[in-house]
Design an enzyme around this catalytic site. Structure first.
Site, mmCIF file in Angstrom:
data_model
loop_
_atom_site.group_PDB
_atom_site.id
_atom_site.type_symbol
_atom_site.label_atom_id
_atom_site.label_comp_id
_atom_site.label_asym_id
_atom_site.label_seq_id
_atom_site.Cartn_x
_atom_site.Cartn_y
_atom_site.Cartn_z
ATOM 1 N N HIS A 102 0.844 -1.205 0.000
ATOM 2 C CA HIS A 102 0.000 0.000 0.000
ATOM 3 C C HIS A 102 0.882 1.259 0.000
ATOM 4 O O HIS A 102 0.680 2.170 -0.797
ATOM 5 C CB HIS A 102 -0.939 0.030 1.207
ATOM 6 N N HIS A 120 1.429 4.971 -2.768
ATOM 7 C CA HIS A 120 1.737 6.389 -2.528
ATOM 8 C C HIS A 120 2.931 6.939 -3.297
ATOM 9 O O HIS A 120 2.953 8.124 -3.618
ATOM 10 C CB HIS A 120 2.021 6.616 -1.034
ATOM 11 N N GLU A 156 -5.761 9.385 -0.225
ATOM 12 C CA GLU A 156 -6.124 7.968 -0.148
ATOM 13 C C GLU A 156 -7.199 7.548 -1.151
ATOM 14 O O GLU A 156 -7.104 6.483 -1.748
ATOM 15 C CB GLU A 156 -6.582 7.582 1.264
ATOM 16 N N SER A 169 -4.036 0.726 -4.708
ATOM 17 C CA SER A 169 -3.384 -0.457 -4.151
ATOM 18 C C SER A 169 -4.409 -1.549 -3.845
ATOM 19 O O SER A 169 -4.042 -2.594 -3.314
ATOM 20 C CB SER A 169 -2.599 -0.086 -2.880
HETATM 21 CO CO CO Z 1 -2.059 5.299 2.737
#
Ligand code: CO
Ligand code: PHE
Length: 292
Positions: A131, A136, A177, A196
């Site tokens: 993730h 990111h 997010e 993700s």
């Molecule tokens: Co995150």
């Protein structure tokens, strides 16, 4: 990485530096752990073209993230630093907000070093290295998004002083997010929590259930979110430049003060003034809660 309250006074755990960082110990990963990364990577890399913002795919490429196995943070940071001045550092798990914001303000992204087990590919509670790094890091190679993340860290420290962290955390949630972006008339993914996730990468764009609403800063900061299931609403930005200017260049103190007297908006509800892009059926959330 996600923002989750931890006791503000807690100090770094044994073995971690005072800023909570630890060595990644890249050599310590097992073959199975690298294979889990590869599996997750291949699944997302096959699905995302055409669904994710091209800036994300460009980030994967310039950072050479398609090389096999869990990335070595030192090497990844070298490439990333040359592009936008960011680096990636390892932490043992969730860190206190102030620590997280301080790192962002210094252009350091904190990432979990552990990877989910092979029987948890689709669901996990704490952000893992897949993730954090796959989700990111690619956009940190984009100069405008890179500036947004740094400004967010500074804004986070300020929100703590102003007692408004809950409001600012929602901005992170609905942009970093779970954000969507409209490019050339089409919706694309950019939020790390979506890109993700195998299931949410499809749901966020194609499912009739969620509302998709034009980004509005106040609206976002009033809106609750869920951490246990797919989102019931997504907010759509027009560009990273626009997001950066609306946030970095505004003084949030008066905004926080105004929001203090306004009620929260529940997940999955529309309010007057919303720029509706798709009005969701909310069927997914209804089915999950057992109501029909
Ligand atoms: Co995150
Ligand atoms: N401009 C915000 C403030 O005055 C800080 C901020 C910048 C918040 C960028 C989010 C993103 O507090």
């Amino acid at each position: 990485m996600q923002i989750k309250p931890l006791p503000a006074t807690s100090s770094a755990p044994p073995g971690a530096a005072p800023d909570w960082t630890v060595a990644q110990d890249w050599k310590g990963y097992t073959r199975e752990e690298h294979a889990t990364w590869d599996l997750l990577f291949d699944r997302q890399a096959a699905m995302l073209p055409g669904r994710v913002t091209p800036a994300f795919l460009k980030g994967l490429e310039v950072l050479r993230l398609s090389r096999r196995g869990i990335p070595d943070f030192a090497e990844l940071s070298q490439r990333l630093h040359a592009l936008t001045g960011w680096s990636v550092v390892a932490v043992p798990g969730l860190v206190p907000e102030a620590v997280f914001f301080e790192h962002l303000a210094q252009r350091r992204f904190v990432a979990g070093r552990f990877i989910r087990r092979a029987d948890q590919l689709d669901y996990l509670q704490e952000p893992d290295v897949f993730h954090d790094v796959f989700g990111h890091v690619p956009l940190l190679a984009d100069p405008v998004f890179a500036d947004y993340m740094q400004a967010y860290g500074e804004g986070g420290l300020r929100s703590l002083r102003l007692g408004a962290l809950d409001k600012l955390a929602r901005l992170y949630w609905y942009t970093v997010e779970f954000g969507l972006i409209r490019e050339g008339g089409a919706l694309r993914l950019y939020g790390a929590g979506i890109v993700s996730s195998y299931g949410e990468s499809v749901y966020a764009l194609d499912d009739p259930s969620p509302h998709r609403i034009g980004f509005d800063l106040r609206r976002v900061m009033r809106t609750r979110y869920r951490i246990d299931d797919y989102q019931q609403n997504y907010f759509v930005i027009d560009s990273f430049e626009d997001l950066l200017h609306q946030t970095r260049d505004a003084d949030f103190a008066p905004l926080y003060a105004q929001l203090e007297s306004l009620a929260d908006i529940e997940s999955g509800t529309m309010v007057p003034g919303d720029a509706v892009i798709t009005l969701g059926t909310q069927a997914h959330a209804r089915a999950r809660s057992g109501l029909h």
